[in-house]
Design a protein around this motif. Structure first.
Motif, PDB file in Angstrom:
ATOM      1  N   SER A 109       0.916  -1.239  -0.042  1.00 21.64           N
ATOM      2  CA  SER A 109      -0.098  -0.037  -0.181  1.00 21.64           C
ATOM      3  C   SER A 109       0.722   1.253   0.210  1.00 21.64           C
ATOM      4  CB  SER A 109      -0.886   0.015   0.947  1.00 21.64           C
ATOM      5  OG  SER A 109      -0.266   0.106   2.189  1.00 21.64           O
ATOM      6  N   VAL A 110       0.226   2.423  -0.259  1.00 25.79           N
ATOM      7  CA  VAL A 110       0.825   3.719  -0.274  1.00 25.79           C
ATOM      8  C   VAL A 110      -0.052   4.701   0.322  1.00 25.79           C
ATOM      9  CG1 VAL A 110       0.206   3.991  -2.613  1.00 25.79           C
ATOM     10  CG2 VAL A 110       2.021   5.148  -1.915  1.00 25.79           C
ATOM     11  N   ALA A 111       0.646   5.500   0.947  1.00 22.91           N
ATOM     12  CA  ALA A 111      -0.257   6.587   1.492  1.00 22.91           C
ATOM     13  C   ALA A 111       0.061   8.013   0.967  1.00 22.91           C
ATOM     14  CB  ALA A 111       0.060   6.641   3.229  1.00 22.91           C
ATOM     15  N   TYR A 112      -0.870   8.894   0.927  1.00 21.21           N
ATOM     16  CA  TYR A 112      -0.630  10.146   0.584  1.00 21.21           C
ATOM     17  C   TYR A 112      -0.940  11.149   1.524  1.00 21.21           C
ATOM     18  CZ  TYR A 112      -0.436   7.750  -4.052  1.00 21.21           C
ATOM     19  OH  TYR A 112      -0.161   6.783  -4.918  1.00 21.21           O
ATOM     20  N   THR A 113      -0.441  12.372   1.867  1.00 21.38           N
ATOM     21  CA  THR A 113      -0.960  13.379   2.650  1.00 21.38           C
ATOM     22  C   THR A 113      -0.690  14.413   1.621  1.00 21.38           C
ATOM     23  OG1 THR A 113       1.431  13.720   3.215  1.00 21.38           O
ATOM     24  CG2 THR A 113      -0.069  12.551   4.660  1.00 21.38           C
ATOM     25  N   ILE A 114      -1.923  15.268   1.453  1.00 24.10           N
ATOM     26  CA  ILE A 114      -1.782  16.508   0.420  1.00 24.10           C
ATOM     27  C   ILE A 114      -2.464  17.726   1.452  1.00 24.10           C
ATOM     28  CG2 ILE A 114      -3.140  17.057  -1.490  1.00 24.10           C
ATOM     29  CD1 ILE A 114      -3.590  14.272  -2.090  1.00 24.10           C
ATOM     30  N   THR A 115      -1.752  18.669   1.300  1.00 23.59           N
ATOM     31  CA  THR A 115      -1.828  19.850   2.143  1.00 23.59           C
ATOM     32  C   THR A 115      -2.531  20.796   1.182  1.00 23.59           C
ATOM     33  OG1 THR A 115      -0.160  19.298   3.626  1.00 23.59           O
ATOM     34  CG2 THR A 115      -1.167  21.671   3.660  1.00 23.59           C
ATOM     35  N   PHE A 116      -3.826  21.546   1.603  1.00 24.74           N
ATOM     36  CA  PHE A 116      -4.384  22.520   0.777  1.00 24.74           C
ATOM     37  C   PHE A 116      -4.550  23.759   1.511  1.00 24.74           C
ATOM     38  CE2 PHE A 116      -6.316  18.364  -0.095  1.00 24.74           C
ATOM     39  CZ  PHE A 116      -6.385  18.111  -1.222  1.00 24.74           C
ATOM     40  N   THR A 117      -4.395  25.115   1.090  1.00 27.00           N
ATOM     41  CA  THR A 117      -4.763  26.129   1.539  1.00 27.00           C
ATOM     42  C   THR A 117      -5.842  27.014   0.474  1.00 27.00           C
ATOM     43  OG1 THR A 117      -2.461  26.213   2.633  1.00 27.00           O
ATOM     44  CG2 THR A 117      -3.811  28.179   2.371  1.00 27.00           C
ATOM     45  N   LEU A 118      -6.766  27.273   1.070  1.00 23.12           N
ATOM     46  CA  LEU A 118      -8.061  27.938   0.408  1.00 23.12           C
ATOM     47  C   LEU A 118      -7.901  29.246   0.130  1.00 23.12           C
ATOM     48  CD1 LEU A 118     -11.002  25.678   1.796  1.00 23.12           C
ATOM     49  CD2 LEU A 118      -9.231  24.963  -0.011  1.00 23.12           C
ATOM     50  N   ARG A 119      -8.647  29.667  -0.875  1.00 20.84           N
ATOM     51  CA  ARG A 119      -8.703  31.077  -1.350  1.00 20.84           C
ATOM     52  C   ARG A 119      -9.762  31.602  -0.318  1.00 20.84           C
ATOM     53  NH1 ARG A 119      -6.532  33.039  -5.967  1.00 20.84           N
ATOM     54  NH2 ARG A 119      -5.670  31.432  -7.323  1.00 20.84           N
ATOM     55  N   ARG A 120     -10.010  32.599  -0.132  1.00 18.90           N
ATOM     56  CA  ARG A 120     -11.010  33.501   0.948  1.00 18.90           C
ATOM     57  C   ARG A 120     -12.242  32.927   0.214  1.00 18.90           C
ATOM     58  NH1 ARG A 120     -10.928  37.153   4.703  1.00 18.90           N
ATOM     59  NH2 ARG A 120      -8.688  37.463   4.433  1.00 18.90           N
ATOM     60  N   GLY A 121     -13.276  32.459   0.813  1.00 20.41           N
ATOM     61  CA  GLY A 121     -14.720  32.107   0.278  1.00 20.41           C
ATOM     62  C   GLY A 121     -14.887  30.977  -0.202  1.00 20.41           C
ATOM     63  N   GLN A 122     -13.863  29.939  -0.402  1.00 25.05           N
ATOM     64  CA  GLN A 122     -14.007  28.980  -1.133  1.00 25.05           C
ATOM     65  C   GLN A 122     -14.217  27.703  -0.234  1.00 25.05           C
ATOM     66  OE1 GLN A 122     -14.256  28.576  -4.741  1.00 25.05           O
ATOM     67  NE2 GLN A 122     -14.335  31.129  -4.367  1.00 25.05           N
ATOM     68  N   ARG A 159      -0.936  22.544  -4.336  1.00 21.87           N
ATOM     69  CA  ARG A 159      -0.941  21.457  -3.229  1.00 21.87           C
ATOM     70  C   ARG A 159       0.112  21.064  -2.858  1.00 21.87           C
ATOM     71  NH1 ARG A 159      -4.584  17.532  -6.673  1.00 21.87           N
ATOM     72  NH2 ARG A 159      -3.205  18.415  -8.024  1.00 21.87           N
ATOM     73  N   ARG A 160       0.341  20.640  -1.541  1.00 28.48           N
ATOM     74  CA  ARG A 160       1.629  20.052  -1.444  1.00 28.48           C
ATOM     75  C   ARG A 160       1.307  18.567  -1.007  1.00 28.48           C
ATOM     76  NH1 ARG A 160       5.058  20.595   4.333  1.00 28.48           N
ATOM     77  NH2 ARG A 160       6.691  18.791   3.691  1.00 28.48           N
ATOM     78  N   ILE A 161       1.964  17.633  -1.867  1.00 35.06           N
ATOM     79  CA  ILE A 161       1.543  16.092  -2.223  1.00 35.06           C
ATOM     80  C   ILE A 161       2.708  15.643  -1.654  1.00 35.06           C
ATOM     81  CG2 ILE A 161       0.862  14.228  -3.435  1.00 35.06           C
ATOM     82  CD1 ILE A 161      -0.594  16.260  -5.491  1.00 35.06           C
ATOM     83  N   GLU A 162       2.513  14.438  -0.491  1.00 34.79           N
ATOM     84  CA  GLU A 162       3.709  13.643  -0.262  1.00 34.79           C
ATOM     85  C   GLU A 162       3.303  12.232  -0.093  1.00 34.79           C
ATOM     86  OE1 GLU A 162       4.717  15.135   3.574  1.00 34.79           O
ATOM     87  OE2 GLU A 162       6.109  16.465   2.962  1.00 34.79           O
TER      88      GLU A 162
END
Length: 98
Positions: free
Chosen positions: A2-15, A88-91
């Motif tokens: 198996s493989v795990a992904y961590t994905i970090t998102f920073t949203l624009r205002r109002g989204q 996005r930051r994908i690891e």
């Protein structure tokens, strides 16, 4: 393996609402995939515009060659430039037997 992904998102205002709606649709659909193992969406307690998605799949090659191209992901991928403040930051993580 198996493989795990961590994905970090920073949203624009109002989204926030649109982000959550679109991502929830994708997460509901991917739960039915044979190689899906699990996912959890986390919210930064100090910043309601930051999220971390942790998902696990049986096979990395299946993810990059099949899963990310599924039709149910199209609206999500098209919306990302409007939703996100930056990239996005994908690891990628692999389990080890200790």
């Amino acid at each position: 393996m198996s493989v795990a992904y961590t994905i970090t998102f920073t949203l624009r205002r109002g989204q926030r609402e649109r982000f959550l709606r679109l991502l929830t649709e994708v997460m509901e659909a991917m739960r039915h995939e044979a190689t899906y193992r699990g996912a959890t969406l986390h919210e930064d307690p100090g910043d309601p515009a930051r999220f971390l998605l942790h998902d696990i799949w049986a096979d990395h090659e299946d993810v990059v060659n099949v899963q990310i191209h599924r039709p149910y992901r199209q609206a999500w991928h098209e919306a990302l430039p409007d939703l996100l403040q930056g990239e996005r930051r994908i690891e990628i993580w692999r389990p080890i037997d200790a």
